[in-house]
Design an enzyme around this catalytic site. Structure first.
Site, PDB file in Angstrom:
ATOM      1  N   ARG A  38       0.822  -1.217   0.000  1.00 50.72           N
ATOM      2  CA  ARG A  38       0.000   0.000   0.000  1.00 50.72           C
ATOM      3  C   ARG A  38       0.854   1.265   0.000  1.00 50.72           C
ATOM      4  O   ARG A  38       0.494   2.270  -0.605  1.00 50.72           O
ATOM      5  CB  ARG A  38      -0.923  -0.021   1.223  1.00 50.72           C
ATOM      6  CG  ARG A  38      -1.876   1.183   1.339  1.00 50.72           C
ATOM      7  CD  ARG A  38      -2.811   0.999   2.522  1.00 50.72           C
ATOM      8  NE  ARG A  38      -3.513   2.221   2.862  1.00 50.72           N
ATOM      9  CZ  ARG A  38      -4.682   2.601   2.359  1.00 50.72           C
ATOM     10  NH1 ARG A  38      -5.287   1.827   1.461  1.00 50.72           N
ATOM     11  NH2 ARG A  38      -5.265   3.726   2.727  1.00 50.72           N
ATOM     12  N   LEU A  63      -6.960   7.655  -1.468  1.00 51.42           N
ATOM     13  CA  LEU A  63      -7.036   6.222  -1.173  1.00 51.42           C
ATOM     14  C   LEU A  63      -8.041   6.009  -0.051  1.00 51.42           C
ATOM     15  O   LEU A  63      -7.994   6.714   0.966  1.00 51.42           O
ATOM     16  CB  LEU A  63      -5.676   5.686  -0.720  1.00 51.42           C
ATOM     17  CG  LEU A  63      -4.631   5.381  -1.794  1.00 51.42           C
ATOM     18  CD1 LEU A  63      -3.264   5.169  -1.137  1.00 51.42           C
ATOM     19  CD2 LEU A  63      -5.016   4.155  -2.581  1.00 51.42           C
ATOM     20  N   SER A  64      -8.943   5.059  -0.228  1.00 46.91           N
ATOM     21  CA  SER A  64      -9.851   4.702   0.851  1.00 46.91           C
ATOM     22  C   SER A  64      -9.104   3.926   1.926  1.00 46.91           C
ATOM     23  O   SER A  64      -7.984   3.435   1.714  1.00 46.91           O
ATOM     24  CB  SER A  64     -11.018   3.858   0.318  1.00 46.91           C
ATOM     25  OG  SER A  64     -11.852   4.614  -0.525  1.00 46.91           O
ATOM     26  N   ALA A  65      -9.716   3.792   3.085  1.00 53.50           N
ATOM     27  CA  ALA A  65      -9.112   3.036   4.181  1.00 53.50           C
ATOM     28  C   ALA A  65      -8.977   1.564   3.792  1.00 53.50           C
ATOM     29  O   ALA A  65      -9.806   1.028   3.058  1.00 53.50           O
ATOM     30  CB  ALA A  65      -9.966   3.175   5.435  1.00 53.50           C
ATOM     31  N   TYR A  69     -11.419  -1.157   1.336  1.00 54.47           N
ATOM     32  CA  TYR A  69     -10.990  -1.943   0.176  1.00 54.47           C
ATOM     33  C   TYR A  69     -11.150  -3.447   0.436  1.00 54.47           C
ATOM     34  O   TYR A  69     -11.490  -4.211  -0.470  1.00 54.47           O
ATOM     35  CB  TYR A  69      -9.537  -1.627  -0.168  1.00 54.47           C
ATOM     36  CG  TYR A  69      -9.330  -0.307  -0.863  1.00 54.47           C
ATOM     37  CD1 TYR A  69     -10.126   0.073  -1.944  1.00 54.47           C
ATOM     38  CD2 TYR A  69      -8.330   0.576  -0.458  1.00 54.47           C
ATOM     39  CE1 TYR A  69      -9.932   1.287  -2.586  1.00 54.47           C
ATOM     40  CE2 TYR A  69      -8.122   1.790  -1.100  1.00 54.47           C
ATOM     41  CZ  TYR A  69      -8.933   2.136  -2.160  1.00 54.47           C
ATOM     42  OH  TYR A  69      -8.737   3.351  -2.804  1.00 54.47           O
TER      43      TYR A  69
END
Length: 362
Positions: A38, A63-65, A69
């Site tokens: 990540r 970016l989502s947490a 995802y």
């Protein structure tokens, strides 16, 4: 959105935490998360936050947490050979993980509103293909990104087996999203503050399941003020693999089988990654609170009242754990890229070897 699991020290520990919290539940999803670090999708100055279960935004890059995802990947029920459409594809982090599961005969398309984000995603994709040792463990379905508003997709576009939307969808756009799906397909999107899974069970039949509460910035509505006309988004055509590509896929697959058989003969089991040694962590004693204000994400820590009562015990636990961990302080050697070593040892011209390895740097 995030803060559901403890912060990790590296990508593997982040995945361990997501598994422990039951956000990652299947082996395919776990393998994809472990294969792509990540932190590689963060700007250098923000990488210290990469393994926290928090969303990250810088300008148009978002970016989502990790827990989001994870839930998305699990809900999509991905399989090799499926077609996938990512609406709001952003950095390409999710699309690349999906591509590891779809394999060489899948379809992997993304639509992104901002041209600078598409350029960023292409750079990160190129970096992954050229440098990651994980790349050789999979046959990859490379994502293709196009610029445009995902609410303006051409009506004659093909339908997809799997669709994800990474922005909040209003109720009036629900049918539009559903129509992007093939019968039997799965759509995952934030709908009315809930991450929602919709399965198309027939031409006009749907099954809906609410997964968890989320807070996403809403979809940006199309702006036709300049021309008064819609700017239709034309998705990439479904490409047919060349004979040369098919040969590469077949040869790499055969080599992987030979490596697996050789390893089975020597050890009696399949290829496994070396064990990861790390210090045991005490139970988390802080809770994360995420605050959403005017579409921005702020994270704050709230102390658990039990912290003050357990300080002495916690210190003893930490000391004991450090003592227990000493014999395991040495980190294992990095995993061997067996496919690469085997290809380089073959009696073939160097250009053919490099072709089989996708001209990768490592």
């Amino acid at each position: 959105m995030g803060g559901a699991v403890s912060a990790g020290e590296d990508n593997d520990e982040l995945i361990d935490n997501l598994k422990e919290a039951q956000y990652i539940r299947t082996e395919l999803v776990e393998q994809a998360f472990r294969a792509i670090d990540r932190a590689d999708y963060y700007l250098e100055e923000f990488k210290d936050n990469a393994y926290k279960d928090l969303a990250w935004k810088h300008g148009n890059i978002h970016l989502s947490a990790p827990c989001i995802y994870s839930e998305v990947m699990e809900a999509l029920d991905l399989q090799p050979g499926l077609s996938f459409l990512n609406l709001g594809s952003g950095t390409g982090y999710l699309s690349s993980m999906v591509g590891l599961i779809l394999g060489p005969f899948g379809v992997n398309h993304g639509v992104e509103l901002h041209s600078d984000v598409i350029e960023y995603a292409k750079q990160k994709l190129d970096f992954f293909i050229k440098t990651s040792d994980s790349f050789d463990k999979f046959e990859f379905c490379e994502p293709s990104f196009v610029i445009g508003n995902c609410l303006e997709i051409s009506p004659d576009c093909t339908q997809y087996d799997r669709v994800y939307c990474g922005a909040g969808v209003q109720k009036e756009h629900e049918d539009y999203m559903k129509n992007l799906l093939k019968v039997g397909g799965i759509l995952v999107m934030p709908l009315e503050e809930k991450l929602t899974k919709i399965t198309r069970t027939g031409p006009s039949a749907w099954e809906t399941k609410k997964i968890l509460a989320v807070s996403f910035a809403p979809l940006i509505q199309p702006n036709h003020a300049d021309s008064g006309k819609s700017r239709l988004v034309h998705l990439p055509p479904v490409a047919v693999r060349s004979l040369q590509d098919l040969a590469r896929i077949a040869i790499r697959g055969t080599i992987k089988k030979l490596i697996h058989q050789e390893t089975m003969g020597k050890t009696g089991n399949g290829l496994k990654s070396p064990p990861r040694f790390k210090r045991r962590r005490v139970r988390r004693r802080r809770m994360e609170t995420i605050v959403f204000l005017d579409k921005e994400v702020f994270a704050s820590r709230i102390s658990n009242p039990s912290d003050d009562n357990n300080n002495s015990e916690d210190i003893e636990d930490d000391t004991q754990e450090e003592e227990d961990a000493k014999p395991s302080e040495l980190k294992p050697d990095p995993p061997v890229n067996f496919l690469r070593e085997k290809v380089l040892s073959l009696p073939l011209p160097d250009p053919l070897k490099y072709y089989l390895l996708y001209y990768r740097e490592k």
